[in-house]
Design a protein around this motif. Structure first.
Motif, PDB file in Angstrom:
ATOM      1  N   ARG A 124      26.233  39.024  -1.479  1.00 34.51           N
ATOM      2  CA  ARG A 124      25.995  39.713  -0.216  1.00 34.51           C
ATOM      3  C   ARG A 124      26.021  41.232  -0.355  1.00 34.51           C
ATOM      4  O   ARG A 124      25.985  41.948   0.646  1.00 34.51           O
ATOM      5  N   ASP A 125      26.074  41.721  -1.563  1.00 34.80           N
ATOM      6  CA  ASP A 125      26.243  43.146  -1.787  1.00 34.80           C
ATOM      7  C   ASP A 125      24.926  43.839  -2.124  1.00 34.80           C
ATOM      8  O   ASP A 125      23.913  43.186  -2.401  1.00 34.80           O
ATOM      9  N   ILE A 126      24.978  45.157  -2.152  1.00 38.70           N
ATOM     10  CA  ILE A 126      23.849  45.972  -2.576  1.00 38.70           C
ATOM     11  C   ILE A 126      23.936  46.187  -4.087  1.00 38.70           C
ATOM     12  O   ILE A 126      25.004  46.489  -4.632  1.00 38.70           O
ATOM     13  N   ASP A 127      22.815  46.012  -4.746  1.00 35.96           N
ATOM     14  CA  ASP A 127      22.745  46.236  -6.185  1.00 35.96           C
ATOM     15  C   ASP A 127      22.778  47.746  -6.438  1.00 35.96           C
ATOM     16  O   ASP A 127      21.871  48.474  -6.020  1.00 35.96           O
ATOM     17  N   PRO A 128      23.800  48.249  -7.112  1.00 35.25           N
ATOM     18  CA  PRO A 128      23.887  49.696  -7.329  1.00 35.25           C
ATOM     19  C   PRO A 128      22.760  50.241  -8.198  1.00 35.25           C
ATOM     20  O   PRO A 128      22.492  51.439  -8.176  1.00 35.25           O
ATOM     21  N   ARG A 129      22.093  49.369  -8.930  1.00 40.73           N
ATOM     22  CA  ARG A 129      20.997  49.837  -9.787  1.00 40.73           C
ATOM     23  C   ARG A 129      19.715  50.092  -8.993  1.00 40.73           C
ATOM     24  O   ARG A 129      18.862  50.857  -9.432  1.00 40.73           O
ATOM     25  N   THR A 130      19.585  49.409  -7.861  1.00 41.64           N
ATOM     26  CA  THR A 130      18.341  49.536  -7.090  1.00 41.64           C
ATOM     27  C   THR A 130      18.547  50.127  -5.708  1.00 41.64           C
ATOM     28  O   THR A 130      17.597  50.637  -5.108  1.00 41.64           O
ATOM     29  N   GLY A 131      19.782  50.021  -5.167  1.00 37.41           N
ATOM     30  CA  GLY A 131      20.030  50.463  -3.802  1.00 37.41           C
ATOM     31  C   GLY A 131      19.607  49.460  -2.756  1.00 37.41           C
ATOM     32  O   GLY A 131      19.656  49.754  -1.560  1.00 37.41           O
ATOM     33  N   HIS A 132      19.214  48.265  -3.175  1.00 38.82           N
ATOM     34  CA  HIS A 132      18.788  47.207  -2.256  1.00 38.82           C
ATOM     35  C   HIS A 132      19.717  46.007  -2.390  1.00 38.82           C
ATOM     36  O   HIS A 132      20.368  45.815  -3.425  1.00 38.82           O
ATOM     37  N   TYR A 133      19.754  45.196  -1.338  1.00 42.18           N
ATOM     38  CA  TYR A 133      20.546  43.978  -1.407  1.00 42.18           C
ATOM     39  C   TYR A 133      20.022  43.059  -2.500  1.00 42.18           C
ATOM     40  O   TYR A 133      18.800  42.930  -2.691  1.00 42.18           O
ATOM     41  N   PHE A 134      20.945  42.418  -3.207  1.00 41.70           N
ATOM     42  CA  PHE A 134      20.550  41.470  -4.242  1.00 41.70           C
ATOM     43  C   PHE A 134      19.616  40.400  -3.688  1.00 41.70           C
ATOM     44  O   PHE A 134      18.676  39.982  -4.360  1.00 41.70           O
ATOM     45  N   ASP A 135      19.911  39.910  -2.463  1.00 40.09           N
ATOM     46  CA  ASP A 135      19.154  38.770  -1.930  1.00 40.09           C
ATOM     47  C   ASP A 135      17.922  39.188  -1.135  1.00 40.09           C
ATOM     48  O   ASP A 135      17.363  38.383  -0.388  1.00 40.09           O
ATOM     49  N   ASP A 136      17.470  40.424  -1.295  1.00 40.45           N
ATOM     50  CA  ASP A 136      16.203  40.855  -0.701  1.00 40.45           C
ATOM     51  C   ASP A 136      15.078  40.400  -1.628  1.00 40.45           C
ATOM     52  O   ASP A 136      14.502  41.182  -2.387  1.00 40.45           O
ATOM     53  N   THR A 137      14.790  39.129  -1.580  1.00 40.06           N
ATOM     54  CA  THR A 137      13.876  38.551  -2.559  1.00 40.06           C
ATOM     55  C   THR A 137      12.416  38.888  -2.291  1.00 40.06           C
ATOM     56  O   THR A 137      11.586  38.787  -3.200  1.00 40.06           O
ATOM     57  N   LYS A 138      12.085  39.300  -1.079  1.00 39.16           N
ATOM     58  CA  LYS A 138      10.682  39.625  -0.783  1.00 39.16           C
ATOM     59  C   LYS A 138      10.185  40.759  -1.665  1.00 39.16           C
ATOM     60  O   LYS A 138       9.048  40.727  -2.152  1.00 39.16           O
ATOM     61  N   ARG A 139      11.029  41.752  -1.890  1.00 44.37           N
ATOM     62  CA  ARG A 139      10.588  42.889  -2.685  1.00 44.37           C
ATOM     63  C   ARG A 139      10.295  42.482  -4.130  1.00 44.37           C
ATOM     64  O   ARG A 139       9.441  43.066  -4.788  1.00 44.37           O
ATOM     65  N   TYR A 140      10.994  41.456  -4.635  1.00 44.03           N
ATOM     66  CA  TYR A 140      10.710  40.975  -5.985  1.00 44.03           C
ATOM     67  C   TYR A 140       9.363  40.258  -6.029  1.00 44.03           C
ATOM     68  O   TYR A 140       8.605  40.413  -6.985  1.00 44.03           O
ATOM     69  N   VAL A 141       9.090  39.445  -5.018  1.00 45.82           N
ATOM     70  CA  VAL A 141       7.799  38.747  -4.961  1.00 45.82           C
ATOM     71  C   VAL A 141       6.668  39.754  -4.794  1.00 45.82           C
ATOM     72  O   VAL A 141       5.607  39.628  -5.412  1.00 45.82           O
ATOM     73  N   ASP A 142       6.892  40.766  -3.968  1.00 42.86           N
ATOM     74  CA  ASP A 142       5.871  41.802  -3.783  1.00 42.86           C
ATOM     75  C   ASP A 142       5.576  42.535  -5.089  1.00 42.86           C
ATOM     76  O   ASP A 142       4.433  42.918  -5.351  1.00 42.86           O
ATOM     77  N   ALA A 143       6.606  42.732  -5.905  1.00 42.35           N
ATOM     78  CA  ALA A 143       6.466  43.583  -7.085  1.00 42.35           C
ATOM     79  C   ALA A 143       6.040  42.849  -8.344  1.00 42.35           C
ATOM     80  O   ALA A 143       5.614  43.497  -9.313  1.00 42.35           O
ATOM     81  N   THR A 144       6.144  41.532  -8.378  1.00 40.13           N
ATOM     82  CA  THR A 144       5.833  40.844  -9.634  1.00 40.13           C
ATOM     83  C   THR A 144       4.363  41.016  -9.998  1.00 40.13           C
ATOM     84  O   THR A 144       3.478  40.903  -9.126  1.00 40.13           O
ATOM     85  N   PRO A 145       4.063  41.265 -11.271  1.00 43.43           N
ATOM     86  CA  PRO A 145       2.670  41.399 -11.687  1.00 43.43           C
ATOM     87  C   PRO A 145       1.966  40.060 -11.887  1.00 43.43           C
ATOM     88  O   PRO A 145       0.776  40.039 -12.204  1.00 43.43           O
TER      89      PRO A 145
END
Length: 215
Positions: free
Chosen positions: A163-184
């Motif tokens: 439930r936390d924010i990933d300090p490496r990205t500044g986004h929540y770990f479970d914000d999975t939409k941004r990963y799907v948007d970004a995958t090549p």
């Protein structure tokens, strides 16, 4: 199940493959004792999310090894059996990207060969789907590279395992939409399938429920 569908309008159910909470005393998902449930799922045209509950064993962290181990175990149970020969229209969703499944796809292909099963695409992927509750970009990249797009359903979490924010990205770990948007690994058309099209195909009662509400 009948009440959930007929009275409450459910479009899927959760199926716990380990009602013992970590002891794994229940029969495998391919056992005939589950068949009455599967018959109803097929009749109602609804899938089952294969998701365990909490663990009663302190050796298992519920949302860590217990959840992910259960995803992998469920897939292996299905691989060893021939459930979909009896239920060709049955559909299961395995959460958390399938646990270890995408990472060890070669192992599972090899085990299927050793057990005299068809290739996994023929043996399981007409019936088994995976969601995108994977909490980093490399994980989503792997999932979308290994698993066919038609078998991936978008999912995220509000109160999830992390439930936390990933300090490496500044986004929540479970914000999975941004990963799907970004995958090549996905085209815009394939992203549309992951975000919407596949779900509407796997959950056909969803559109009917929305139509009944005038949406």
């Amino acid at each position: 199940l009948v009440r959930a569908v007929e009275e409450l309008g459910a479009v899927e159910i959760n199926l716990n493959p380990d009602p013992s909470g970590g002891l794994w005393t229940a029969p495998a998902l391919t056992d005939r004792s589950w068949y009455p449930v599967y018959e109803k799922l097929v009749e109602y045209e609804i899938p089952a999310m294969i998701h365990v509950s909490t663990s009663c064993k302190p050796q298992f962290h519920t949302t860590g090894d217990h959840y992910l181990g259960a995803d992998t175990t469920a897939f292996m149970q299905l691989l060893k059996g021939d459930l979909f020969r009896d239920f060709p229209d049955l559909k299961f969703v395995i959460p958390h990207g399938g646990g270890a499944v995408p990472y060890h796809w070669g192992r599972f292909r090899g085990l299927a060969m050793a057990l005299g099963k068809p290739e996994l695409e023929e043996h399981l992927l007409n019936n088994v789907f995976f969601d995108t509750c994977v909490y980093h970009q490399p994980g989503i990249n792997l999932l979308t590279e290994v698993i066919p797009t038609e078998n991936i359903l978008f999912a995220s979490e509000m109160i999830g395992a992390v439930r936390d924010i990933d300090p490496r990205t500044g986004h929540y770990f479970d914000d999975t939409k941004r990963y799907v948007d970004a995958t090549p690994n996905l085209t815009d058309a394939e992203r549309e399938l992951v975000f919407e099209g596949n779900a509407r195909r796997v959950y056909p009662r969803l559109d009917r429920a929305l139509a009944a509400q005038g949406k």
